[in-house]
Write a protein that holds these residues in place. Sequence first.
Motif, PDB file in Angstrom:
ATOM      1  N   SER A   1      32.684  22.094  56.368  1.00  0.00           N
ATOM      2  CA  SER A   1      31.901  20.907  56.036  1.00  0.00           C
ATOM      3  C   SER A   1      30.585  21.282  55.366  1.00  0.00           C
ATOM      4  CB  SER A   1      31.638  20.064  57.286  1.00  0.00           C
ATOM      5  OG  SER A   1      30.745  20.712  58.168  1.00  0.00           O
ATOM      6  N   LEU A   2      29.999  22.407  55.764  1.00  0.00           N
ATOM      7  CA  LEU A   2      28.783  22.876  55.087  1.00  0.00           C
ATOM      8  C   LEU A   2      29.075  23.230  53.636  1.00  0.00           C
ATOM      9  CD1 LEU A   2      27.259  25.138  57.899  1.00  0.00           C
ATOM     10  CD2 LEU A   2      26.467  22.869  57.214  1.00  0.00           C
ATOM     11  N   LEU A   3      30.235  23.848  53.402  1.00  0.00           N
ATOM     12  CA  LEU A   3      30.641  24.128  52.030  1.00  0.00           C
ATOM     13  C   LEU A   3      30.819  22.836  51.238  1.00  0.00           C
ATOM     14  CD1 LEU A   3      33.213  26.983  52.650  1.00  0.00           C
ATOM     15  CD2 LEU A   3      31.261  27.165  51.105  1.00  0.00           C
ATOM     16  N   ASP A   4      31.463  21.859  51.868  1.00  0.00           N
ATOM     17  CA  ASP A   4      31.692  20.583  51.186  1.00  0.00           C
ATOM     18  C   ASP A   4      30.377  19.881  50.852  1.00  0.00           C
ATOM     19  OD1 ASP A   4      34.406  21.013  51.346  1.00  0.00           O
ATOM     20  OD2 ASP A   4      34.700  19.748  53.127  1.00  0.00           O
ATOM     21  N   GLN A   5      29.357  20.093  51.698  1.00  0.00           N
ATOM     22  CA  GLN A   5      28.050  19.493  51.428  1.00  0.00           C
ATOM     23  C   GLN A   5      27.271  20.244  50.354  1.00  0.00           C
ATOM     24  OE1 GLN A   5      25.723  18.681  55.107  1.00  0.00           O
ATOM     25  NE2 GLN A   5      27.652  19.015  56.206  1.00  0.00           N
ATOM     26  N   GLY A   6      27.756  21.430  49.994  1.00  0.00           N
ATOM     27  CA  GLY A   6      27.095  22.214  48.959  1.00  0.00           C
ATOM     28  C   GLY A   6      25.860  22.952  49.412  1.00  0.00           C
ATOM     29  N   VAL A   7      25.723  23.184  50.737  1.00  0.00           N
ATOM     30  CA  VAL A   7      24.482  23.796  51.227  1.00  0.00           C
ATOM     31  C   VAL A   7      24.377  25.277  50.856  1.00  0.00           C
ATOM     32  CG1 VAL A   7      24.309  22.172  53.148  1.00  0.00           C
ATOM     33  CG2 VAL A   7      25.453  24.367  53.490  1.00  0.00           C
ATOM     34  N   PHE A   8      25.490  25.911  50.476  1.00  0.00           N
ATOM     35  CA  PHE A   8      25.449  27.331  50.134  1.00  0.00           C
ATOM     36  C   PHE A   8      25.176  27.568  48.649  1.00  0.00           C
ATOM     37  CE2 PHE A   8      28.408  27.203  53.855  1.00  0.00           C
ATOM     38  CZ  PHE A   8      27.561  27.832  54.747  1.00  0.00           C
ATOM     39  N   GLY A   9      25.068  26.510  47.881  1.00  0.00           N
ATOM     40  CA  GLY A   9      24.770  26.668  46.469  1.00  0.00           C
ATOM     41  C   GLY A   9      25.810  27.502  45.756  1.00  0.00           C
ATOM     42  N   SER A  10      25.348  28.497  44.996  1.00  0.00           N
ATOM     43  CA  SER A  10      26.242  29.349  44.208  1.00  0.00           C
ATOM     44  C   SER A  10      26.523  30.685  44.877  1.00  0.00           C
ATOM     45  CB  SER A  10      25.637  29.585  42.823  1.00  0.00           C
ATOM     46  OG  SER A  10      24.361  30.218  42.939  1.00  0.00           O
ATOM     47  N   MET A  11      26.240  30.805  46.184  1.00  0.00           N
ATOM     48  CA  MET A  11      26.456  32.075  46.884  1.00  0.00           C
ATOM     49  C   MET A  11      27.936  32.421  46.913  1.00  0.00           C
ATOM     50  SD  MET A  11      23.929  31.515  50.175  1.00  0.00           S
ATOM     51  CE  MET A  11      24.363  33.097  50.919  1.00  0.00           C
ATOM     52  N   ASP A  12      28.244  33.727  46.800  1.00  0.00           N
ATOM     53  CA  ASP A  12      29.630  34.163  46.963  1.00  0.00           C
ATOM     54  C   ASP A  12      29.960  34.254  48.441  1.00  0.00           C
ATOM     55  OD1 ASP A  12      29.264  37.084  47.982  1.00  0.00           O
ATOM     56  OD2 ASP A  12      28.003  37.023  46.189  1.00  0.00           O
ATOM     57  N   TRP A  13      31.282  34.354  48.761  1.00  0.00           N
ATOM     58  CA  TRP A  13      31.699  34.293  50.153  1.00  0.00           C
ATOM     59  C   TRP A  13      31.139  35.440  50.984  1.00  0.00           C
ATOM     60  CZ3 TRP A  13      32.598  31.371  53.872  1.00  0.00           C
ATOM     61  CH2 TRP A  13      33.138  31.860  55.059  1.00  0.00           C
ATOM     62  N   GLY A  14      31.061  36.643  50.443  1.00  0.00           N
ATOM     63  CA  GLY A  14      30.511  37.771  51.191  1.00  0.00           C
ATOM     64  C   GLY A  14      29.069  37.515  51.610  1.00  0.00           C
ATOM     65  N   SER A  15      28.272  36.934  50.709  1.00  0.00           N
ATOM     66  CA  SER A  15      26.875  36.631  51.029  1.00  0.00           C
ATOM     67  C   SER A  15      26.777  35.518  52.052  1.00  0.00           C
ATOM     68  CB  SER A  15      26.118  36.241  49.755  1.00  0.00           C
ATOM     69  OG  SER A  15      26.128  37.294  48.819  1.00  0.00           O
ATOM     70  N   ILE A  16      27.685  34.540  51.973  1.00  0.00           N
ATOM     71  CA  ILE A  16      27.674  33.434  52.938  1.00  0.00           C
ATOM     72  C   ILE A  16      27.969  33.947  54.347  1.00  0.00           C
ATOM     73  CG2 ILE A  16      28.881  31.342  53.659  1.00  0.00           C
ATOM     74  CD1 ILE A  16      29.309  30.734  50.673  1.00  0.00           C
ATOM     75  N   SER A  17      29.039  34.729  54.495  1.00  0.00           N
ATOM     76  CA  SER A  17      29.408  35.213  55.834  1.00  0.00           C
ATOM     77  C   SER A  17      28.336  36.143  56.396  1.00  0.00           C
ATOM     78  CB  SER A  17      30.768  35.916  55.797  1.00  0.00           C
ATOM     79  OG  SER A  17      30.742  37.040  54.935  1.00  0.00           O
ATOM     80  N   LEU A  18      27.716  36.956  55.533  1.00  0.00           N
ATOM     81  CA  LEU A  18      26.632  37.824  55.987  1.00  0.00           C
ATOM     82  C   LEU A  18      25.459  36.989  56.486  1.00  0.00           C
ATOM     83  CD1 LEU A  18      25.247  40.595  56.280  1.00  0.00           C
ATOM     84  CD2 LEU A  18      24.540  40.389  53.883  1.00  0.00           C
ATOM     85  N   MET A  19      25.080  35.976  55.731  1.00  0.00           N
ATOM     86  CA  MET A  19      23.945  35.136  56.127  1.00  0.00           C
ATOM     87  C   MET A  19      24.221  34.429  57.445  1.00  0.00           C
ATOM     88  SD  MET A  19      22.124  31.965  54.130  1.00  0.00           S
ATOM     89  CE  MET A  19      23.615  30.969  54.185  1.00  0.00           C
TER      90      MET A  19
END
Length: 531
Positions: free
Chosen positions: A364-382
């Motif tokens: 749902s956070l992805l669907d809301q666009g809260v991660f912007g243009s981050m790639d998946w590796g950066s998202i999971s690390l964050m």
Amino acid sequence: MTDWTSGYVAGIDYTYDFHSQLTPALLAFGAMSQGHRHGLNGKGVTYCELGCGQGFSANLLAAANPDIEFHAMDFSPSHMAGAAELAQEAGLANMHFHERAFEDFGETPDLPAAFDIIALHGVYSWVSSENRAHINAFIAQRLKPGGLVYVSYNALPGWAAALPLRRLLTSRVSQGSGPLPGRIREAVAYARGLEQAGAGYYAKNPSVGQRLEHMKEMPPSYLAHEYFNKDWTPFDFKDLAAELGQAKLNFLGSVHPLDNLDILCFTPEQQALLDAETDPVRQEALRDLLLNEHFRTDIFVKGKLPHTPRGEIGAWFATTLALARPYKGGALKLKHRGREIPLDQQQYAPVLQALSDGPATVRSLLDQGVFGSMDWGSISLMLQVLAGTGCIAPSLPLEGMPERAAACRAFNLAVCKRAEDSDTLRFLASPVTGGGVELDRFEQLFLLARSEGLETPGEWAALAWRILAPQGQRLQHEGRVLETDEENLALLQARAANFAARRLPLCEILGLTFEAPAQAAPQAAAQEAAA
């Protein structure tokens, strides 16, 4: 006559702390982030805590996870009597306590045939090799294939310098007479006297003096169980892994998310040394040497079930997260092991702001666009960094929230009612995270006042003072004990106002309040419908 304590300290009760590492959702997050396809989101999950002490962690977890069947054992009759009493007060039908020894616990009638999780916090380093063998035999017989074991223990080389200190303290205590708390205080004072006399041991090992300084602030009930058992073993990881290997266990990772992220723990030169070591057990032991590790919180697994790449991302997408610390915007200073973690505010701020509205899945956070243009590796690390620094918490699915909220409401009310008499219990159960949140005695009394229909911070403070004043309780401010009613009430009013502004909104997000069920049900039903 056989000594039923087996050399374990029994003359002073253990603390009533909640140990967050035992939380099923956190263990599941650790296993998932390390690539294990666990079964902890299904029905009929069973959980066993070995050596549960006062049983407070087990009781809290049973309240926050009513769909999990909990069993917990300890050798102390007083611990088990008190734990069962709280479970009865809170109406925890899924909590079962057993006064047993490790040697015969497996013979307990009506135990489940097998467990999904077996947990030991503050046990393995503090029992004899014989009892560790009994523990491993129980795990071998009762852990499901694919099941998890959580174990914490003192580690080498971090404890190496303090081994003579521990021996000095235990020897000094054995020479004394009288109640154990007094002997412990005298032993610590004696050790500090040696330091002040210029003993070379302290000069060559400055970390020992730091440990002594830390001990000065700890209550005797903690020190007794940490330092003064007959058996006390800091482990080299290779030895620990060999022992647990007898129960077909393999190391999976740490329950602490940041300790699984080498990029945060090591320099490039150190990482190169780790990469050159191909044996996983020797590599983990090398990590301890590089970090001078003194305490480990490990997850082991009986048969790892690896995710496919697609399945791993799917598991991440299904993970629910909740805000665990108030966020008002601005930059955060995030640190781990004394090093600052480089994290971009423009990346984490939208995540924390979105979770300020309530728990959400990663999808749902992805669907809301809260991660912007981050790639998946950066998202999971964050997300692992935010979880590891306590900004967010891995949480339970929104489904089942009404049942969890009802169980937590009963438990939290029982805990807060006890705050009328003491400050012993300092955690409430969250139906959102499935774990505990620390609230001090005053904050618990403020929640209790709200549950009785009092609406303003001034009214909460007045109720708290009506409870505290007849007991002779007095607050302290800037090192001074407040003597008059007016001073105490004024400070309580300030604390209540601060609680209303800062902590109460988070308590509501995490489901810690306990208004009457008729008031709370619509919100829970709305969350269920939104899911």
